[in-house]
Design an enzyme around this catalytic site. Structure first.
Site, PDB file in Angstrom:
ATOM      1  N   SER A 149      44.121 122.581  57.779  1.00  0.00           N
ATOM      2  CA  SER A 149      44.177 122.250  58.734  1.00  0.00           C
ATOM      3  C   SER A 149      45.278 122.059  59.462  1.00  0.00           C
ATOM      4  O   SER A 149      45.495 120.739  59.318  1.00  0.00           O
ATOM      5  CB  SER A 149      42.858 120.881  59.735  1.00  0.00           C
ATOM      6  OG  SER A 149      42.830 121.063  61.277  1.00  0.00           O
TER       7      SER A 149
ATOM      8  N   HIS B 234      43.638 127.001  59.294  1.00  0.00           N
ATOM      9  CA  HIS B 234      42.290 125.921  60.349  1.00  0.00           C
ATOM     10  C   HIS B 234      43.314 126.045  61.452  1.00  0.00           C
ATOM     11  O   HIS B 234      43.987 124.929  61.342  1.00  0.00           O
ATOM     12  CB  HIS B 234      41.778 125.360  59.708  1.00  0.00           C
ATOM     13  CG  HIS B 234      40.520 124.728  60.637  1.00  0.00           C
ATOM     14  ND1 HIS B 234      39.295 125.024  61.045  1.00  0.00           N
ATOM     15  CD2 HIS B 234      40.829 123.383  61.676  1.00  0.00           C
ATOM     16  CE1 HIS B 234      38.692 124.295  61.838  1.00  0.00           C
ATOM     17  NE2 HIS B 234      39.303 123.776  61.744  1.00  0.00           N
TER      18      HIS B 234
ATOM     19  N   ASP C 126      42.675 124.085  65.501  1.00  0.00           N
ATOM     20  CA  ASP C 126      41.810 123.526  65.863  1.00  0.00           C
ATOM     21  C   ASP C 126      42.543 123.424  67.836  1.00  0.00           C
ATOM     22  O   ASP C 126      43.773 122.441  68.483  1.00  0.00           O
ATOM     23  CB  ASP C 126      42.125 121.369  65.693  1.00  0.00           C
ATOM     24  CG  ASP C 126      41.557 121.772  64.943  1.00  0.00           C
ATOM     25  OD1 ASP C 126      39.968 121.891  64.205  1.00  0.00           O
ATOM     26  OD2 ASP C 126      41.623 121.418  63.491  1.00  0.00           O
TER      27      ASP C 126
ATOM     28  N   MET D  98      42.604 122.007  71.208  1.00  0.00           N
ATOM     29  CA  MET D  98      41.117 120.722  72.319  1.00  0.00           C
ATOM     30  C   MET D  98      41.533 120.962  74.180  1.00  0.00           C
ATOM     31  O   MET D  98      43.069 120.797  73.569  1.00  0.00           O
ATOM     32  CB  MET D  98      41.562 118.992  71.847  1.00  0.00           C
ATOM     33  CG  MET D  98      41.310 119.302  70.300  1.00  0.00           C
ATOM     34  SD  MET D  98      41.879 117.855  69.159  1.00  0.00           S
ATOM     35  CE  MET D  98      41.377 118.193  67.664  1.00  0.00           C
TER      36      MET D  98
ATOM     37  N   HIS E  53      39.664 126.496  66.137  1.00  0.00           N
ATOM     38  CA  HIS E  53      37.719 126.205  65.758  1.00  0.00           C
ATOM     39  C   HIS E  53      38.963 125.791  67.871  1.00  0.00           C
ATOM     40  O   HIS E  53      39.228 125.113  68.073  1.00  0.00           O
ATOM     41  CB  HIS E  53      38.415 124.652  65.098  1.00  0.00           C
ATOM     42  CG  HIS E  53      37.398 124.144  65.476  1.00  0.00           C
ATOM     43  ND1 HIS E  53      37.081 122.572  64.751  1.00  0.00           N
ATOM     44  CD2 HIS E  53      36.179 124.154  66.221  1.00  0.00           C
ATOM     45  CE1 HIS E  53      35.895 122.387  65.433  1.00  0.00           C
ATOM     46  NE2 HIS E  53      35.235 123.092  66.257  1.00  0.00           N
TER      47      HIS E  53
ATOM     48  N   MET F  77      37.353 123.697  70.328  1.00  0.00           N
ATOM     49  CA  MET F  77      36.786 122.114  70.976  1.00  0.00           C
ATOM     50  C   MET F  77      37.106 122.682  72.658  1.00  0.00           C
ATOM     51  O   MET F  77      38.023 121.120  72.873  1.00  0.00           O
ATOM     52  CB  MET F  77      37.121 121.453  70.225  1.00  0.00           C
ATOM     53  CG  MET F  77      36.671 121.118  68.897  1.00  0.00           C
ATOM     54  SD  MET F  77      37.665 119.540  67.725  1.00  0.00           S
ATOM     55  CE  MET F  77      39.185 121.453  66.901  1.00  0.00           C
TER      56      MET F  77
ATOM     57  N   MET G 115      30.101 120.269  61.796  1.00  0.00           N
ATOM     58  CA  MET G 115      31.274 119.270  61.597  1.00  0.00           C
ATOM     59  C   MET G 115      30.773 117.871  60.901  1.00  0.00           C
ATOM     60  O   MET G 115      29.618 117.467  60.701  1.00  0.00           O
ATOM     61  CB  MET G 115      31.198 118.354  62.878  1.00  0.00           C
ATOM     62  CG  MET G 115      32.288 119.871  64.255  1.00  0.00           C
ATOM     63  SD  MET G 115      34.005 120.431  63.743  1.00  0.00           S
ATOM     64  CE  MET G 115      34.911 118.928  63.617  1.00  0.00           C
TER      65      MET G 115
ATOM     66  N   ASP H  22      34.366 120.653  58.191  1.00  0.00           N
ATOM     67  CA  ASP H  22      35.166 120.473  58.755  1.00  0.00           C
ATOM     68  C   ASP H  22      35.572 118.371  59.235  1.00  0.00           C
ATOM     69  O   ASP H  22      34.842 118.342  60.037  1.00  0.00           O
ATOM     70  CB  ASP H  22      36.090 120.701  59.936  1.00  0.00           C
ATOM     71  CG  ASP H  22      36.939 120.860  60.727  1.00  0.00           C
ATOM     72  OD1 ASP H  22      37.724 120.432  60.801  1.00  0.00           O
ATOM     73  OD2 ASP H  22      37.070 121.656  61.492  1.00  0.00           O
TER      74      ASP H  22
HETATM   75  C1  DX5 Z   1      39.142 117.059  63.748  1.00  0.00           C
HETATM   76  C2  DX5 Z   1      38.701 118.658  63.898  1.00  0.00           C
HETATM   77  C3  DX5 Z   1      39.627 118.824  62.164  1.00  0.00           C
HETATM   78  C4  DX5 Z   1      40.747 117.512  61.339  1.00  0.00           C
HETATM   79  C5  DX5 Z   1      40.519 117.084  60.318  1.00  0.00           C
HETATM   80  O1  DX5 Z   1      38.280 117.283  65.480  1.00  0.00           O
HETATM   81  O2  DX5 Z   1      38.300 119.681  63.878  1.00  0.00           O
HETATM   82  O3  DX5 Z   1      39.615 120.242  62.156  1.00  0.00           O
HETATM   83  O4  DX5 Z   1      41.766 118.571  61.714  1.00  0.00           O
HETATM   84  O5  DX5 Z   1      40.725 116.658  59.712  1.00  0.00           O
HETATM   85  P1  DX5 Z   1      40.861 116.022  58.521  1.00  0.00           P
HETATM   86  O6  DX5 Z   1      40.488 116.431  57.908  1.00  0.00           O
HETATM   87  O7  DX5 Z   1      42.509 115.150  58.744  1.00  0.00           O
HETATM   88  O8  DX5 Z   1      39.878 115.024  59.083  1.00  0.00           O
HETATM   89 ZN    ZN Z   2      38.355 121.639  63.636  1.00  0.00          ZN
END
Ligand code: DX5
Ligand code: ZN
Length: 231
Positions: A16, A41, A43, A45, A75, A77, A153, A188
């Site tokens: 990630s 991965h 992310d 946001m 991903h 979000m 999640m 995740d």
């Molecule tokens: C959280 C993200 C994850 C995040 C996980 O909202 O979707 O992908 O990067 O991070 P770790 O592995 O540090 O929990």
């Molecule tokens: Zn994620």
């Protein structure tokens, strides 16, 4: 290039990049791949669906340019994942996962998940859906057979470095019993060498790992430990 539809012999590790050094993201992500990570991965946001801001299609475009062989798993979000399907396809993403929560009919602007899957596939990517820790897995049932990947999640989304929530493992087992060999089940949040075995035992075959990978003194050892989880 990784083929998500191929059942892996050992869990896949998705690095990630949320936990990478943003000032040197491509180099850091490349290092994670060299250390054995199977995919990246990414992310996204928006400050609405989750309170944090992270990156966008231009980030994926730069990762694609610097790492032409990397598999990019996005991903979303975000409140409006429908606005970002084509931009991520054009940026070079391979796969897009969106949240079931934004498809909830009680929301004033809810999305049609079937139409989202159609558009993701028409854009040349594979589609996934994700549920938050408090969302029941049964809500995914109408679309399960169409998904290349289901993500559960194991923390509330929005930030890396949170503690793994073992209570979501029951949902993983429920989903694992319903997925075909060509569909992946991803976890995740708080995934690490210490928690990966429980994820694998419940039926997870893609481990998303941020802080426990990028923050490890020995990234190759951390990835190897997660590769051998459940084995
Ligand atoms: C959280 C993200 C994850 C995040 C996980 O909202 O979707 O992908 O990067 O991070 P770790 O592995 O540090 O929990
Ligand atoms: Zn994620």
């Amino acid at each position: 290039m990784l083929n998500l539809a191929e059942k892996p012999k050992r869990p896949l590790v998705a690095a990630s990049v949320l936990a990478s050094d943003y000032g040197a993201m491509a180099a850091d992500a490349g290092d994670a791949l060299s250390a054995g990570a199977d995919l990246l991965h990414v992310d996204i946001m928006d400050g609405h669906f989750v309170g944090n801001l992270s990156m966008g299609p231009d980030t994926a475009k730069c990762l694609r340019r610097h790492l032409p062989e990397a598999y990019l798993d996005v991903h979303l979000m975000v409140d409006r994942p429908d606005l970002f399907i084509e931009p991520f396809a054009e940026a070079g993403a391979n796969h897009v996962t969106f949240h079931l929560e934004v498809c909830d009919p009680v929301r004033s602007r809810h999305l049609d998940a079937g139409a989202m899957i159609d558009r993701i596939e028409a854009a040349g990517m594979t589609a996934g859906m994700v549920i938050n820790p408090l969302t029941a897995a049964e809500g995914l049932e109408p679309w399960l057979d169409r998904l290349a990947l289901v993500l559960v999640m194991s923390v509330h989304p929005g930030a890396g470095g949170q503690a793994f929530k073992p209570e979501v493992l029951a949902k993983v087992e429920w989903l694992a019993a319903r997925l075909r060999d060509d569909q992946r089940l991803q976890m995740d949040g708080g995934v690490s060498p210490a928690t990966a075995s429980a994820c694998a035992a419940a039926g997870c075959d893609v481990m998303v790992c941020g802080s426990a990978l990028f923050g490890a003194n020995d990234r190759a050892a951390a990835i190897a430990a997660m590769h051998s989880a459940g084995g």
